[in-house]
Design a protein around this motif. Structure first.
Motif, mmCIF file in Angstrom:
data_model
loop_
_atom_site.group_PDB
_atom_site.id
_atom_site.type_symbol
_atom_site.label_atom_id
_atom_site.label_comp_id
_atom_site.label_asym_id
_atom_site.label_seq_id
_atom_site.Cartn_x
_atom_site.Cartn_y
_atom_site.Cartn_z
ATOM 1 N N LYS A 186 -4.009 17.021 27.326
ATOM 2 C CA LYS A 186 -3.586 15.815 26.610
ATOM 3 C C LYS A 186 -3.090 16.169 25.212
ATOM 4 C CE LYS A 186 -6.974 12.975 29.047
ATOM 5 N NZ LYS A 186 -7.720 14.158 29.563
ATOM 6 N N ASP B 157 -11.145 10.688 24.184
ATOM 7 C CA ASP B 157 -11.301 10.956 25.617
ATOM 8 C C ASP B 157 -12.696 11.555 25.787
ATOM 9 O OD1 ASP B 157 -10.236 11.176 28.310
ATOM 10 O OD2 ASP B 157 -10.254 13.336 27.963
ATOM 11 N N PRO C 23 -3.445 8.483 28.932
ATOM 12 C CA PRO C 23 -3.864 8.187 27.542
ATOM 13 C C PRO C 23 -2.867 8.608 26.471
ATOM 14 C CG PRO C 23 -5.730 8.977 28.803
ATOM 15 C CD PRO C 23 -4.525 9.165 29.675
ATOM 16 N N PRO C 24 -2.303 9.839 26.504
ATOM 17 C CA PRO C 24 -1.332 10.191 25.454
ATOM 18 C C PRO C 24 -0.085 9.317 25.490
ATOM 19 C CG PRO C 24 -2.178 12.170 26.522
ATOM 20 C CD PRO C 24 -2.623 11.008 27.350
ATOM 21 N N LEU D 84 -0.851 6.194 23.718
ATOM 22 C CA LEU D 84 -1.153 6.405 22.304
ATOM 23 C C LEU D 84 0.057 6.082 21.428
ATOM 24 C CD1 LEU D 84 -3.757 7.328 20.913
ATOM 25 C CD2 LEU D 84 -2.863 9.662 20.929
ATOM 26 N N LEU E 14 -7.182 9.734 19.776
ATOM 27 C CA LEU E 14 -7.536 9.753 21.193
ATOM 28 C C LEU E 14 -9.016 10.102 21.302
ATOM 29 C CD1 LEU E 14 -6.946 9.695 24.215
ATOM 30 C CD2 LEU E 14 -6.189 12.077 24.046
ATOM 31 N N ASP F 95 -7.270 14.205 18.156
ATOM 32 C CA ASP F 95 -7.800 14.240 19.519
ATOM 33 C C ASP F 95 -9.257 14.665 19.385
ATOM 34 O OD1 ASP F 95 -8.346 14.492 22.183
ATOM 35 O OD2 ASP F 95 -6.620 15.751 22.659
#
Length: 736
Positions: A184, A264, A162-163, A166, A262, A176
């Motif tokens: 992350k 998550d 994910p990062p 991004l 993000l 985040d």
């Protein structure tokens, strides 16, 4: 990776889950009978979803029953990253080739093929084998030491995705939303500091948020190792993260939007079965349904917080389309015309992924397939599609957002990423990358309606692990925010959730951060004493108490200062800033503050040159071995330089490696990156001011010897008697 919510993650038990740290799992050989890793409901459900072709099903299940490889990444912002990669390749891999344990041969650590610049690594060796192999044990100690000081992060491979997607730049403001435990977030911080010159501080900001206060504190511990002045740690429910504001050119307050977010989100976590085998026994149909609404609300809130053109990454460690594509589809339809899925097929080209699902089946909490509801365009949102009562007379609600929308083919859900364990020997994962294409308008607001059946029900909510509710508490019809938990607060579920106007969380009872005036008091004395240049943004110094005397002074970037100084921002802030100055232990210091190791790399380009001591390899070797050498134990030239400095003050020791110097002794490894350490100048000696883990790491890299005190034969000396012994042995050309 999405966070699994359970009763109490802080209660000590053998099944504690820390999904971002593979080293915390029990990496024993697969001695557990496969019968213990079976769940008929799980297999029935996912076979019905057709998440993989029928011919791949057995391979998927087989991998889910195997232990998860250990993975880690080298911190990309540290200048010694290349040295650490070289150390891994030269000092460890050649000695742990084809390790055999219990009849199984294991490969040595290898680079993760899709992680940039060779900084991501993975290896599959049972934890118990570490005790059987000297070389493996040594490698494990290396990972532990470097992790403690932030040079390496032990993190599940799929959690790194994910990062990377991004696409963070040094000037970006990043949120985040569900950040703990912080792996992350650490990646994001690395990207903020990427390619920044030593005398520059990024304009970017990282706001790392978590809804659980204890997890937010753990987040502080994890991220503090990176020593970033661009970080703020907060404690809000993700779906209620507050609007932030900033000053414009006319000195008026306007809304602040993030470049990247993000999300998550908390999830059922069935993609982590390889690390958390207990899920085989606990998996059920209802958990995904239970979490779906909170996941949807977090994502919708992210859409309101990101700027036009900004990117949102939504991710979970679940395989369930109810938590994945259904949530994404709901947001796309709700913000139709303002949100789209990004095609990232050209990014991370060596990552094997499968497309998102455009259709899926919905099962109720009892595992009965529910396919009688037809979803109309007007129904997309929070409206329940069907309700029934269980034996306890509790309402069981299935929302239309659980079902595939009839326009799913138009949403490009295939652009989502599904990562399966059998593709590249990883955990299971889901990622969707979204872009906000235009500003939101009135059509994107949630219509507030009061449902009579809910108003007549009890106002109490079911709480989950982190203290947030299954459905977030909402705004009242009034624009005036109400304090959470007071008698005047709006009952839970009385109104539909409005991500545009979330309720404001109560203030956090923490010692306040106070910005210090660099032109007065002890801070001015320290700035003048150390000749700190105003180019550092000396207005960025702050302390954590409203006092005239401070034991510790922190430092933040100018961007963070501007955000925190805005009076309209109501953040539950847990931590911010890098420790820069602290009270010395000396009874007779020449300055009220000493330099702190965390802040030395930031301070170096801005401090007076007479506080910087350069050492060659010989003197630096002596400095590391003795830890507290007297001036007469250093070279005459260095001794003369140090003797001219004031007594009882902080200095910065800088070692710039010279290949020719190190090549004189073939036992010494080649270290290319400069090493910068704080030191205390006593009356006639110089002391290292770093912790043992960092000192051990530096000794191994610079001197090429194991520095385990009392175990390896190398003993760091620290007083005059042993120092004299060292000098004598040095004269005799003996290597300590």
């Amino acid at each position: 990776m999405g966070k699994k919510r359970k009763a109490n993650v802080w209660k000590k038990n053998t099944n504690k889950r820390n999904r971002d740290d593979p080293a915390s799992s029990k990496n024993f050989p697969d001695r557990t009978e496969d019968a213990l890793k079976q769940n008929e409901n799980f297999e029935t459900y996912y076979k019905a979803q057709k998440i993989v072709p029928e011919e791949e099903w057995d391979s998927l299940i087989s991998h889910l029953k195997r232990s998860l490889p250990t993975s880690f990444r080298v911190t990309g912002t540290r200048i010694q990253a290349e040295d650490l990669v070289t150390q891994i390749k030269r000092d460890f891999i050649p000695f742990i080739q084809n390790i055999e344990f219990d009849g199984v041969t294991y490969e040595p650590p290898h680079e993760i093929p899709w992680y940039p610049d060779g900084l991501g690594w993975s290896f599959e060796v049972p934890k118990i084998a570490l005790k059987k192999s000297v070389h493996l044990n040594k490698f494990h100690k290396f990972l532990v030491t470097e992790s403690e000081i932030g040079n390496i992060s032990r993190q599940e491979a799929v959690s790194m995705i994910p990062p990377l997607l991004l696409d963070v730049k040094p000037n970006h403001a990043v949120l985040d939303m569900c950040a703990a435990p912080g792996s992350k977030t650490s990646q994001i911080i690395e990207f903020i500091h990427a390619d920044i010159k030593p005398d520059e501080i990024p304009n970017g900001i990282v706001v790392a948020n978590d809804s659980n206060y204890k997890r937010a504190c753990m987040l502080v511990h994890q991220t503090n190792r990176l020593h970033s002045p661009c970080l703020i740690v907060t404690n809000h429910n993700g779906e209620r993260f507050p609007n932030l504001f900033k000053r414009n050119k006319d000195d008026n307050s306007e809304q602040f939007f993030f470049d990247r977010i993000l999300a998550d989100v908390p999830c059922s976590g069935d993609g982590t079965m390889r690390k958390n085998p207990a899920i085989w026994n606990t998996w059920n149909f209802k958990e995904a349904i239970h979490l779906h609404k909170i996941q949807e609300k977090i994502l919708k809130r992210a859409v309101h917080l990101v700027k036009v053109g900004g990117r949102i990454v939504y991710s979970t460690c679940s395989l369930n389309p109810i938590e994945n594509e259904a949530v994404v589809a709901s947001a796309l339809n709700h913000y139709k015309g303002a949100l789209e899925l990004v095609d990232v097929s050209d990014e991370l080209k060596n990552l094997i992924r499968r497309p998102g699902l455009s259709s899926w089946k919905v099962f109720d909490r009892d595992g009965v397939e529910s396919n009688t509801v037809k979803v109309e365009d007007s129904e997309i949102g929070d409206k329940p599609s069907a309700e029934k009562q269980d034996e306890k007379n509790e309402t069981k609600t299935l929302y239309t957002s659980l079902y595939p929308p009839k326009n799913s083919s138009e949403l490009h859900l295939d652009r989502c990423l599904r990562i399966y364990p059998h593709l590249q020997n990883t955990g299971g994962f889901f990622v969707a990358v979204l872009k906000k294409t235009s500003a939101l308008d009135a059509t994107h607001s949630v219509k507030k309606t009061v449902r009579k059946d809910i108003m007549n029900s009890a106002a109490e909510s079911d709480k989950i692990e982190d203290g947030s509710s299954d459905v977030a508490e909402e705004d009242s019809e009034s624009d005036t925010p109400l304090a959470t938990g007071t008698l005047g607060s709006v009952p839970l579920r009385e109104t539909e959730y409005d991500p545009e106007k979330p309720r404001i969380d109560p203030s956090l009872e923490e010692n306040p951060y106070v910005f210090l005036n660099p032109n007065e008091g002890s801070l001015k004395s320290a700035i003048d004493f150390y000749k700190i240049s105003p180019k550092l943004n000396t207005g960025g110094f702050l302390a954590r108490a409203e006092k005239s005397v401070h034991r510790t002074v922190y430092f933040v970037s100018n961007s963070v200062k501007e955000l925190l100084s805005e009076p309209n921002n109501k953040l539950r802030m847990v931590n911010t800033g890098v420790k820069m100055l602290a009270k010395p232990a000396s009874r007779t210091p020449n300055c009220e503050f000493r330099l702190v190791s965390e802040g030395v790399p930031i301070l170096l380009p801005f401090i007076g040159s007479d506080f910087v001591v350069d050492m060659d390899f010989g003197d630096f070797s002596t400095f590391l071995k003795l830890k507290n050498p007297r001036f007469d134990q250093l070279s005459p030239s260095l001794s003369e330089v140090v003797s001219k400095t004031e007594k009882q003050i902080s200095l910065i020791v800088r070692y710039i490696p010279s290949v020719s110097e190190q090549e004189q002794d073939q036992k010494k490894p080649l270290v290319r990156a400069p090493i910068i350490l704080p030191a205390w100048r006593g009356n006639d000696s110089l002391s290292i001011h770093i912790d043992k883990s960092e000192l051990r790491s530096i000794i191994i890299r610079v001197l090429g010897v194991d520095a385990d005190i009392g175990k390896s034969g190398f003993k760091m000396e620290n007083n005059s008697r042993t120092s004299d012994k060292f000098l004598q042995e040095k004269k005799e050309n003996k290597d300590i």
